[in-house]
Scaffold this active site. Structure first.
Site, PDB file in Angstrom:
ATOM      1  N   SER A 144       0.868  -1.130   0.037  1.00 46.24           N
ATOM      2  CA  SER A 144       0.062  -0.011  -0.141  1.00 46.24           C
ATOM      3  C   SER A 144       0.961   1.144  -0.060  1.00 46.24           C
ATOM      4  O   SER A 144       2.005   1.286   0.445  1.00 46.24           O
ATOM      5  CB  SER A 144      -0.815   0.108   1.519  1.00 46.24           C
ATOM      6  OG  SER A 144      -1.288   1.286   1.410  1.00 46.24           O
ATOM      7  N   TYR A 158      -1.731  -0.188  10.439  1.00 47.48           N
ATOM      8  CA  TYR A 158      -1.901  -0.893   9.099  1.00 47.48           C
ATOM      9  C   TYR A 158      -0.547  -0.264   8.040  1.00 47.48           C
ATOM     10  O   TYR A 158      -0.223  -1.303   7.373  1.00 47.48           O
ATOM     11  CB  TYR A 158      -3.305  -0.259   8.351  1.00 47.48           C
ATOM     12  CG  TYR A 158      -3.401  -0.428   7.016  1.00 47.48           C
ATOM     13  CD1 TYR A 158      -3.757  -1.947   6.530  1.00 47.48           C
ATOM     14  CD2 TYR A 158      -3.310   0.451   6.119  1.00 47.48           C
ATOM     15  CE1 TYR A 158      -4.223  -1.984   5.198  1.00 47.48           C
ATOM     16  CE2 TYR A 158      -3.375   0.273   4.624  1.00 47.48           C
ATOM     17  CZ  TYR A 158      -3.904  -0.828   4.237  1.00 47.48           C
ATOM     18  OH  TYR A 158      -4.062  -1.345   3.091  1.00 47.48           O
TER      19      TYR A 158
HETATM   20  P1  NAD Z   1     -11.375  -5.725   0.556  1.00 46.98           P
HETATM   21  O1  NAD Z   1     -11.736  -5.573   2.062  1.00 46.98           O
HETATM   22  O2  NAD Z   1     -12.553  -5.624  -0.217  1.00 46.98           O
HETATM   23  O3  NAD Z   1     -10.643  -7.253   0.403  1.00 46.98           O
HETATM   24  C1  NAD Z   1      -9.930  -7.643   1.243  1.00 46.98           C
HETATM   25  C2  NAD Z   1     -10.029  -9.240   1.177  1.00 46.98           C
HETATM   26  O4  NAD Z   1      -9.171  -9.928   2.013  1.00 46.98           O
HETATM   27  C3  NAD Z   1     -11.403  -9.510   1.909  1.00 46.98           C
HETATM   28  O5  NAD Z   1     -12.130 -10.358   0.945  1.00 46.98           O
HETATM   29  C4  NAD Z   1     -11.247 -10.143   3.165  1.00 46.98           C
HETATM   30  O6  NAD Z   1     -12.191 -10.995   3.483  1.00 46.98           O
HETATM   31  C5  NAD Z   1     -10.003 -10.777   2.761  1.00 46.98           C
HETATM   32  N1  NAD Z   1      -9.368 -11.117   3.799  1.00 46.98           N
HETATM   33  C6  NAD Z   1      -8.906 -10.327   5.233  1.00 46.98           C
HETATM   34  N2  NAD Z   1      -8.335 -10.955   6.164  1.00 46.98           N
HETATM   35  C7  NAD Z   1      -8.272 -12.288   5.441  1.00 46.98           C
HETATM   36  C8  NAD Z   1      -7.860 -13.414   6.097  1.00 46.98           C
HETATM   37  N3  NAD Z   1      -7.266 -13.482   7.423  1.00 46.98           N
HETATM   38  N4  NAD Z   1      -7.584 -14.488   5.420  1.00 46.98           N
HETATM   39  C9  NAD Z   1      -8.212 -14.604   4.213  1.00 46.98           C
HETATM   40  N5  NAD Z   1      -8.696 -13.554   3.692  1.00 46.98           N
HETATM   41  C10 NAD Z   1      -8.671 -12.438   4.170  1.00 46.98           C
HETATM   42  O7  NAD Z   1     -10.352  -4.386   0.246  1.00 46.98           O
HETATM   43  P2  NAD Z   1      -9.256  -4.293  -0.954  1.00 46.98           P
HETATM   44  O8  NAD Z   1      -9.275  -2.989  -0.996  1.00 46.98           O
HETATM   45  O9  NAD Z   1      -9.490  -5.168  -2.224  1.00 46.98           O
HETATM   46  O10 NAD Z   1      -7.829  -4.968  -0.538  1.00 46.98           O
HETATM   47  C11 NAD Z   1      -7.015  -5.760  -0.874  1.00 46.98           C
HETATM   48  C12 NAD Z   1      -5.544  -5.522  -0.562  1.00 46.98           C
HETATM   49  O11 NAD Z   1      -5.185  -4.201  -1.089  1.00 46.98           O
HETATM   50  C13 NAD Z   1      -5.426  -5.471   0.726  1.00 46.98           C
HETATM   51  O12 NAD Z   1      -3.942  -6.049   1.243  1.00 46.98           O
HETATM   52  C14 NAD Z   1      -5.230  -3.910   1.049  1.00 46.98           C
HETATM   53  O13 NAD Z   1      -4.450  -3.652   2.127  1.00 46.98           O
HETATM   54  C15 NAD Z   1      -4.716  -3.598  -0.283  1.00 46.98           C
HETATM   55  N6  NAD Z   1      -4.882  -1.938  -0.485  1.00 46.98           N
HETATM   56  C16 NAD Z   1      -5.993  -1.515  -0.578  1.00 46.98           C
HETATM   57  C17 NAD Z   1      -6.189  -0.123  -0.900  1.00 46.98           C
HETATM   58  C18 NAD Z   1      -7.416   0.502  -1.174  1.00 46.98           C
HETATM   59  O14 NAD Z   1      -7.604   1.836  -1.308  1.00 46.98           O
HETATM   60  N7  NAD Z   1      -8.477  -0.274  -1.533  1.00 46.98           N
HETATM   61  C19 NAD Z   1      -5.118   0.536  -1.074  1.00 46.98           C
HETATM   62  C20 NAD Z   1      -3.887   0.296  -0.713  1.00 46.98           C
HETATM   63  C21 NAD Z   1      -3.762  -1.265  -0.617  1.00 46.98           C
END
Ligand code: NAD
Length: 249
Positions: A144, A158
């Site tokens: 991130s 985080y």
């Molecule tokens: P999201 O919450 O939609 O997806 C995250 C997924 O991970 C969910 O389906 C959740 O159920 C799953 N998850 C969480 N803990 C888990 C575990 N212990 N075991 C298995 N699955 C688990 O959010 P997203 O934005 O799609 O996030 C995906 C990745 O992108 C994450 O690592 C997040 O930190 C990263 N990210 C997102 C953003 C943003 O702005 N959305 C920015 C930077 C990084």
């Protein structure tokens, strides 16, 4: 030749679902890992199958070592030896200042974002490395921009977990380079997913959009495109690298 096999953790929605769909289009048999939302993971699998792709929904909490081991064993049985791992599962908690955080919360974040990713990497290397009978592979960690910006007033815990994931990416990339395993990371900025609701602000991306040089949030597909570039042969000489997918933020 059999399909290449990819595991995408946390793939029932958001960025993970977008990666799973794109990987299937590129010919991967995909393990759509989910923690709780079986219905959502099944919907991702159905969407892949509707396009003629191959995917299986598999349960597993990446924060639980025994469940990760079982997940990889299930992939061995049902899809074959893994070629690519995308460590996408990640969590954040309610926005607050560090002075209000308790250790239990911080441990929860680290258990999924750091320990979970590390144990998944271990299981992948045990299958990809030639000394274990493997044929190399590619790992992409979904970090991130928080790792670089620090998320003050929102979730420093985080941000720190993503900093650790970046360091894991650097170290492991060097450790397994001679095994034909490439390890890279993407750093998404503000992406339109349901994750922001966990921080208590579902509309966060729109709030910060004005401070992003490109003046908008990103889409899960825009992140998935870069993940798939790292996995592809076009990135054959690229390891230990990072691509910010953040609209210039
Ligand atoms: P999201 O919450 O939609 O997806 C995250 C997924 O991970 C969910 O389906 C959740 O159920 C799953 N998850 C969480 N803990 C888990 C575990 N212990 N075991 C298995 N699955 C688990 O959010 P997203 O934005 O799609 O996030 C995906 C990745 O992108 C994450 O690592 C997040 O930190 C990263 N990210 C997102 C953003 C943003 O702005 N959305 C920015 C930077 C990084």
């Amino acid at each position: 030749m059999p399909d290449k096999v990819m595991i995408v953790t946390g793939a029932s929605r958001g960025i993970g679902a977008a990666v799973a769909l794109l990987a299937a289009r590129r010919g991967y048999a995909v393990c759509v890992n989910y923690r709780q939302r079986r219905d959502a993971a099944d919907a991702v699998v159905a969407a892949i199958q509707a396009e003629g792709g191959r995917a299986v929904a598999m349960a597993g909490d990446v924060a639980d070592e025994a469940q990760v081991v079982r997940l990889f064993q299930a992939v061995d049985r049902e899809l074959g030896r893994v070629d690519a791992l995308v460590n996408n599962a990640g969590v954040l908690d309610t926005q607050m200042r560090l002075e209000d955080m308790d250790a239990a919360r911080v441990s929860r974040i680290l258990a999924t974002n750091v320990v979970g990713a590390l144990v998944c990497c271990r299981e992948a290397v045990r299958r990809m490395a030639p000394r274990h009978g493997g044929r190399g592979g590619a790992i992409v960690n979904v970090s991130s921009m928080a790792a670089r910006l620090g998320s003050p007033g929102e979730y420093i815990d985080y941000a720190a977990s993503k900093g650790a994931l970046d360091t894991l990416t650097i170290g492991l990339s060097k450790e397994v380079a001679a095994d034909g395993i490439r390890v890279n990371a993407v750093r998404p900025g503000a992406i339109y997913t349901e994750m922001h609701a966990s921080g208590g602000e579902p509309g966060r991306v729109d709030r910060v959009a004005g401070s992003i040089p490109m003046q908008r949030g990103g889409t899960p597909q825009e992140v998935a495109n870069v993940v798939m570039w790292f996995v592809s042969d076009e990135a054959s000489y690229t390891t230990g690298s990072f691509i910010d997918v953040s609209g210039g933020r």
